[in-house]
Design an enzyme around this catalytic site. Structure first.
Site, PDB file in Angstrom:
ATOM      1  N   HIS A 109       0.851  -1.201   0.000  1.00 13.42           N
ATOM      2  CA  HIS A 109       0.000   0.000   0.000  1.00 13.42           C
ATOM      3  C   HIS A 109       0.881   1.244   0.000  1.00 13.42           C
ATOM      4  CE1 HIS A 109      -4.025   1.903   1.269  1.00 13.42           C
ATOM      5  NE2 HIS A 109      -3.198   2.886   0.964  1.00 13.42           N
ATOM      6  N   HIS A 125       1.251   4.944  -2.534  1.00 16.73           N
ATOM      7  CA  HIS A 125       0.786   5.718  -3.700  1.00 16.73           C
ATOM      8  C   HIS A 125       1.974   6.390  -4.367  1.00 16.73           C
ATOM      9  CE1 HIS A 125      -3.516   5.388  -2.604  1.00 16.73           C
ATOM     10  NE2 HIS A 125      -3.022   5.287  -1.374  1.00 16.73           N
ATOM     11  N   HIS A 135      -9.638   0.927  -0.454  1.00 18.14           N
ATOM     12  CA  HIS A 135      -9.471   1.615   0.816  1.00 18.14           C
ATOM     13  C   HIS A 135     -10.822   1.532   1.542  1.00 18.14           C
ATOM     14  CE1 HIS A 135      -6.043   3.355  -1.243  1.00 18.14           C
ATOM     15  NE2 HIS A 135      -5.720   4.114  -0.214  1.00 18.14           N
ATOM     16  N   GLU A 159     -10.802   3.296   7.094  1.00 13.95           N
ATOM     17  CA  GLU A 159      -9.759   4.236   7.516  1.00 13.95           C
ATOM     18  C   GLU A 159     -10.458   5.404   8.204  1.00 13.95           C
ATOM     19  OE1 GLU A 159      -7.975   6.471   4.350  1.00 13.95           O
ATOM     20  OE2 GLU A 159      -6.162   6.947   5.464  1.00 13.95           O
ATOM     21  N   ASP A 167       1.838   4.000   2.703  1.00 14.59           N
ATOM     22  CA  ASP A 167       0.760   4.804   2.124  1.00 14.59           C
ATOM     23  C   ASP A 167       1.277   6.042   1.383  1.00 14.59           C
ATOM     24  OD1 ASP A 167      -1.876   5.463   1.512  1.00 14.59           O
ATOM     25  OD2 ASP A 167      -2.328   6.323   3.476  1.00 14.59           O
TER      26      ASP A 167
END
Ligand SMILES: [Zn+2]
Length: 322
Positions: free
Chosen positions: A13, A15, A184, A187, A265
């Site tokens: 995970h 980006h 996702h 969260e 992330d």
């Protein structure tokens, strides 16, 4: 005490847009006429993140820009002991912005291939789609995924206040086409978002998922279905979804018998690395090297990596531990 930077890791995970080195962003911004401050602003919750993310997007314009950040991602991951990464990229949105639907993804895939040759970090791509954006773009995302073998999955990201239901047909079609699905969920939003993601959303893994703990019945379901959680402790703290690293729910997720993986992330934006995330678990939560190796194995098992890659990284993890 073993060096955690040499623990062989899978990173599930992360980006790409939030891995760009600040020096690179400044150079690319300069070339494209986008002013980039000398230093990143300190992050002020989710709004601050959106601001940073939008600055990065506005800088990335040409084939060379996308190629460079993908290539540098591989080099930076190699320094973290990452052997295999599934990197998220919002390809369809970039394509609309630069006026060429294929250019951003093609450049990233080429950059990752160059990065693999240079650093040995093997990668696959997950194409994410913001829940705030139209369903048509989600279909365009699936279309890109189907046309590129290096894209292994698609999924929803972005503000979880926006429901996943409008996108259900896209993800049903993805699974039909043997494209994996990872959302996702859990969260910002609670257990309901996780339930939607794993039922009608068809998710095979959960991005974050920490709020599964809100609902014991859901914990049991996620555990029984063997769905792995992509947990990103520093990101959760920086964006205001956990009070501190010391109070992060990761140990409770482990106690609940869930399959936990460790991830960053948005590492460049919050100044963390994958090694640092493992190190926090050692220093703040007292995890042993054997337990940290189990977390690394979980990520390999939960990945969509080819069997030979999984076998190789498992062997390397065993070597690290012995
Ligand atoms: Zn994310």
């Amino acid at each position: 005490m073993r060096d955690l930077s040499t623990l062989p890791k899978a990173h599930l995970h992360v980006h790409l847009e939030s891995t760009v080195r600040w020096t690179t962003l400044r150079e690319i911004g300069d070339a494209n006429g986008v002013p980039v401050p000398a230093r990143p602003a300190s992050l002020d919750g989710f709004a601050g993140f959106f601001e940073q993310n939008s600055l990065v997007r506005s800088c990335l314009r040409t084939y060379a820009d996308f190629h460079r950040v993908a290539r540098e991602f591989c080099a930076d991951e190699a320094a973290q002991g990452t052997r295999y990464a599934e990197v998220s990229f919002t390809a369809a949105a970039h394509g609309e912005r630069v006026g060429d639907p294929d250019l951003p993804l093609a450049a990233v895939l080429d950059g990752l291939a160059t990065g693999f040759t240079e650093s040995g970090v093997q990668t696959r791509v997950i194409l994410d789609h913001s829940r705030r954006r139209p369903v048509e773009r989600a279909w365009a995302t699936l279309d890109l995924a189907r046309r590129h073998d290096a894209v292994v999955a698609i999924g929803l990201a972005g503000d979880e206040a926006h429901p996943g239901d409008p996108f259900v047909p896209v993800f049903a079609a993805a699974r039909e086409a043997c494209v994996h699905v990872v959302h996702h969920a859990g969260e910002a939003a609670g257990a309901e978002s996780v339930r939607q993601a794993i039922t009608s959303g068809r998710a095979e893994r959960l991005g974050h998922g920490i709020r599964v703990l809100d609902d014991p019945a859901l914990v049991a379901e996620v555990r029984e279905r063997g769905l792995a959680l992509e947990v990103c402790p520093s990101s959760n703290v920086a964006l205001g979804f956990a009070p501190s690293l010391a109070e992060h729910p990761l140990p409770r997720l482990l106690d609940a018998g869930l399959t936990v993986t460790v991830n960053t992330d948005i590492p460049a934006i919050i100044d963390t690395t994958l090694t640092q995330e493992y190190d926090h678990l050692r220093t703040l939560h007292g995890l042993t090297d054997a337990e940290l190796a189990t977390l690394a194995r979980n990520a390999v098992n939960a990945s969509f990596a080819p069997p030979a890659t999984r076998d190789r990284v498992h062997t390397e993890i065993n070597t690290w531990l012995t």
